[in-house]
Design an enzyme around this catalytic site. Sequence first.
Site, PDB file in Angstrom:
ATOM      1  N   GLU A   1      -0.336  -2.937  -6.634  1.00  0.00           N
ATOM      2  CA  GLU A   1       0.440  -4.042  -6.071  1.00  0.00           C
ATOM      3  C   GLU A   1       0.350  -5.558  -5.190  1.00  0.00           C
ATOM      4  O   GLU A   1      -1.216  -4.882  -4.855  1.00  0.00           O
ATOM      5  CB  GLU A   1       1.473  -3.508  -5.381  1.00  0.00           C
ATOM      6  CG  GLU A   1       3.041  -2.833  -5.622  1.00  0.00           C
ATOM      7  CD  GLU A   1       3.358  -2.160  -5.190  1.00  0.00           C
ATOM      8  OE1 GLU A   1       4.590  -1.523  -5.912  1.00  0.00           O
ATOM      9  OE2 GLU A   1       3.122  -1.808  -3.921  1.00  0.00           O
TER      10      GLU A   1
ATOM     11  N   CYS B  45       3.170  -4.057   4.520  1.00  0.00           N
ATOM     12  CA  CYS B  45       1.758  -3.489   4.768  1.00  0.00           C
ATOM     13  C   CYS B  45       1.866  -2.564   4.463  1.00  0.00           C
ATOM     14  O   CYS B  45       2.161  -2.037   5.426  1.00  0.00           O
ATOM     15  CB  CYS B  45       1.189  -3.715   7.132  1.00  0.00           C
ATOM     16  SG  CYS B  45       0.551  -5.013   6.876  1.00  0.00           S
TER      17      CYS B  45
ATOM     18  N   CYS C 293      -0.466   4.794   7.866  1.00  0.00           N
ATOM     19  CA  CYS C 293      -0.306   4.085   7.015  1.00  0.00           C
ATOM     20  C   CYS C 293       0.081   5.463   5.234  1.00  0.00           C
ATOM     21  O   CYS C 293      -0.592   6.163   5.155  1.00  0.00           O
ATOM     22  CB  CYS C 293      -1.991   4.081   6.531  1.00  0.00           C
ATOM     23  SG  CYS C 293      -2.410   3.214   5.180  1.00  0.00           S
TER      24      CYS C 293
ATOM     25  N   CYS D 210      -5.218   7.468   7.931  1.00  0.00           N
ATOM     26  CA  CYS D 210      -5.274   7.035   9.132  1.00  0.00           C
ATOM     27  C   CYS D 210      -4.034   6.983   9.212  1.00  0.00           C
ATOM     28  O   CYS D 210      -2.901   6.965   7.873  1.00  0.00           O
ATOM     29  CB  CYS D 210      -4.960   5.203   9.394  1.00  0.00           C
ATOM     30  SG  CYS D 210      -7.105   4.374   8.804  1.00  0.00           S
TER      31      CYS D 210
ATOM     32  N   CYS E 188      -6.609   5.316  -1.008  1.00  0.00           N
ATOM     33  CA  CYS E 188      -7.807   5.001  -0.151  1.00  0.00           C
ATOM     34  C   CYS E 188      -8.429   6.293   0.379  1.00  0.00           C
ATOM     35  O   CYS E 188      -7.505   7.292   0.718  1.00  0.00           O
ATOM     36  CB  CYS E 188      -7.527   4.458   1.183  1.00  0.00           C
ATOM     37  SG  CYS E 188      -8.505   4.492   2.306  1.00  0.00           S
TER      38      CYS E 188
ATOM     39  N   CYS F  38      -2.106 -11.525  -0.652  1.00  0.00           N
ATOM     40  CA  CYS F  38      -2.511  -9.978  -0.282  1.00  0.00           C
ATOM     41  C   CYS F  38      -3.382  -9.022  -1.521  1.00  0.00           C
ATOM     42  O   CYS F  38      -2.619  -8.913  -2.319  1.00  0.00           O
ATOM     43  CB  CYS F  38      -1.605  -9.480   0.943  1.00  0.00           C
ATOM     44  SG  CYS F  38      -2.287  -7.366   1.303  1.00  0.00           S
TER      45      CYS F  38
HETATM   46  N1  SAH Z   1      -8.094  -0.349   4.786  1.00  0.00           N
HETATM   47  C1  SAH Z   1      -8.049  -1.857   5.033  1.00  0.00           C
HETATM   48  C2  SAH Z   1      -6.692  -3.028   4.420  1.00  0.00           C
HETATM   49  C3  SAH Z   1      -5.980  -2.698   4.335  1.00  0.00           C
HETATM   50  S1  SAH Z   1      -4.635  -2.083   5.542  1.00  0.00           S
HETATM   51  C4  SAH Z   1      -7.945  -1.809   6.352  1.00  0.00           C
HETATM   52  O1  SAH Z   1      -7.687  -0.453   7.258  1.00  0.00           O
HETATM   53  O2  SAH Z   1      -8.353  -2.508   7.241  1.00  0.00           O
HETATM   54  C5  SAH Z   1      -4.152  -3.128   5.914  1.00  0.00           C
HETATM   55  C6  SAH Z   1      -3.355  -3.821   7.372  1.00  0.00           C
HETATM   56  O3  SAH Z   1      -2.731  -2.374   7.379  1.00  0.00           O
HETATM   57  C7  SAH Z   1      -4.722  -2.744   8.396  1.00  0.00           C
HETATM   58  O4  SAH Z   1      -4.385  -3.078  10.172  1.00  0.00           O
HETATM   59  C8  SAH Z   1      -3.673  -0.880   8.199  1.00  0.00           C
HETATM   60  O5  SAH Z   1      -4.185  -0.626   9.541  1.00  0.00           O
HETATM   61  C9  SAH Z   1      -2.445  -1.880   8.358  1.00  0.00           C
HETATM   62  N2  SAH Z   1      -1.381  -1.096   7.611  1.00  0.00           N
HETATM   63  C10 SAH Z   1      -1.501   0.157   7.836  1.00  0.00           C
HETATM   64  N3  SAH Z   1      -0.301   1.091   7.526  1.00  0.00           N
HETATM   65  C11 SAH Z   1       0.647   0.420   8.174  1.00  0.00           C
HETATM   66  C12 SAH Z   1       1.817   0.082   8.489  1.00  0.00           C
HETATM   67  N4  SAH Z   1       3.119   1.142   8.167  1.00  0.00           N
HETATM   68  N5  SAH Z   1       3.126  -0.604   9.692  1.00  0.00           N
HETATM   69  C13 SAH Z   1       2.174  -1.643   9.565  1.00  0.00           C
HETATM   70  N6  SAH Z   1       0.966  -1.909   9.748  1.00  0.00           N
HETATM   71  C14 SAH Z   1       0.571  -0.313   9.107  1.00  0.00           C
HETATM   72 FE1  SF4 Z   2      -7.498   2.766   3.716  1.00  0.00          FE
HETATM   73 FE2  SF4 Z   2      -4.787   2.549   5.641  1.00  0.00          FE
HETATM   74 FE3  SF4 Z   2      -6.438   3.346   6.706  1.00  0.00          FE
HETATM   75 FE4  SF4 Z   2      -6.471   1.020   5.819  1.00  0.00          FE
HETATM   76  S1  SF4 Z   2      -5.090   2.220   6.362  1.00  0.00           S
HETATM   77  S2  SF4 Z   2      -8.568   2.643   5.364  1.00  0.00           S
HETATM   78  S3  SF4 Z   2      -5.708   1.359   3.330  1.00  0.00           S
HETATM   79  S4  SF4 Z   2      -5.743   4.764   4.912  1.00  0.00           S
END
Ligand code: SAH
Ligand code: SF4
Length: 417
Positions: free
Chosen positions: A131, A389, A158, A155, A151, A144
């Site tokens: 996406e 995000c 996420c 985290c 991944c 984006c």
């Molecule tokens: N992997 C990279 C880039 C993709 S995530 C990273 O972690 O930076 C893009 C952003 O969205 C990151 O700051 C991530 O922490 C945030 N993000 C992920 N899941 C989210 C959620 N459920 N609510 C708000 N932000 C989120």
């Molecule tokens: Fe991977 Fe989501 Fe962590 Fe970014 S925030 S490194 S996409 S698990």
Amino acid sequence: MAAPNALILMTLTIDTSSPDSRARLRPEALPEKTSLIGLSRQELGEALASVGVPERQVRMRVRQLWHWLYVRGVSDFSQMFNISKELRGALEEHFTVARPEIVEEQVSEDGTRKWLLRFPPRGAGRPVEVETVYIPEEGRGTLCISSQVGCTLTCTFCHTGTQRMVRNLTAGEILDQLLVARDRLGDFPDANTPDGAIVPADGRKVTNIVMMGMGEPLYNFENVKQALLIASDGEGLSLSKRRITLSTSGVVPEIYRTGEEIGVMLAISLHAVRDELRDELVPINKKYPLKELLDACRAYPGLSNARRITFEYVMLKGVNDSLEDARELVRLLRGIPAKINLIPFNPWPGSSYECSDWEQIEEFADLVNRAGYASPIRTPRGRDILAACGQLKSQSERLKRTERLKLEAMMIAGHGE
Ligand code: SAH
Ligand code: SF4
């Protein structure tokens, strides 16, 4: 902000079989043909030589192809009219410049667009779906882009982190996301305009790119580097490196390399100001703890007030959102030209967090602001099409319909901005 209580969801299914659909919409990437999208000039030269282009012509042909692919945005060799029919035939036989299939295009009531793209299988693998999201704002439009399908990191807040890592995207697949968006938004000159006509940079729809889709871009360093160098190439797509932001969870050695070898703007997914909590939320912190991460930030080349690092901070109720956390954040970032992006947590079914209360987010932002940092609260966009995000996902991981409805209801009721 108003709650999106009237969900307007428009799904366009693109009829690629209709005779008047433009060539660049046709999903015809064949897996057995190598795509020329995303190759460096050197690799493009080698590809041309391999189909018999004499050495003395290679540089000129590379220049022509580069122009067709990245200035004109053509996706069909037959449109490259200053290349001989013979050579176009040879190229057609061995290579492709076709776009990936657009499985679905959604347009949110706020103008956000989301595309689901399908890329052909690589080797013994299966096709993958990715996406890409476009967010129009006053005076700019941000795309984006994803760097991986899934991944490897986990985290805890996420949704991508719960998904299986399928594979890295190639440089071509990363760039394809930009090319498809520019096709669909009308950012390329019409195929029939005279040679040399290009869309002026200030009239473009896609003005900025953020590597904030699925995946950790610095775990796919070489492909991301190649794609971003092509996106910022002055003889092609010409996006300024100051308008490209790469977001990382903190892969320290590659942060140094990003500064030296790519030179784009940096965003760090910080989310916690103490190692103990960050170890839990962003587990890569166990490998590269806060001190090492912030040292790498301090060393990032070209930092100034005009070129600041963005620190992303997801607001999790009762977890990382106290004013004490805000004070520690200010202390931690002292000396780093920084902007702090506060992101309201986007819930997903099964997630164990809640978004902080709006008042708490504002108090947190005020404290950070008073310390001299810009701290915009990122407005959730495109929620009606789940474009935010942490919610980008591959088709194989799509939510069941019931889960989806539950999630939409949750967002409208609990976090209706
Ligand atoms: N992997 C990279 C880039 C993709 S995530 C990273 O972690 O930076 C893009 C952003 O969205 C990151 O700051 C991530 O922490 C945030 N993000 C992920 N899941 C989210 C959620 N459920 N609510 C708000 N932000 C989120
Ligand atoms: Fe991977 Fe989501 Fe962590 Fe970014 S925030 S490194 S996409 S698990």
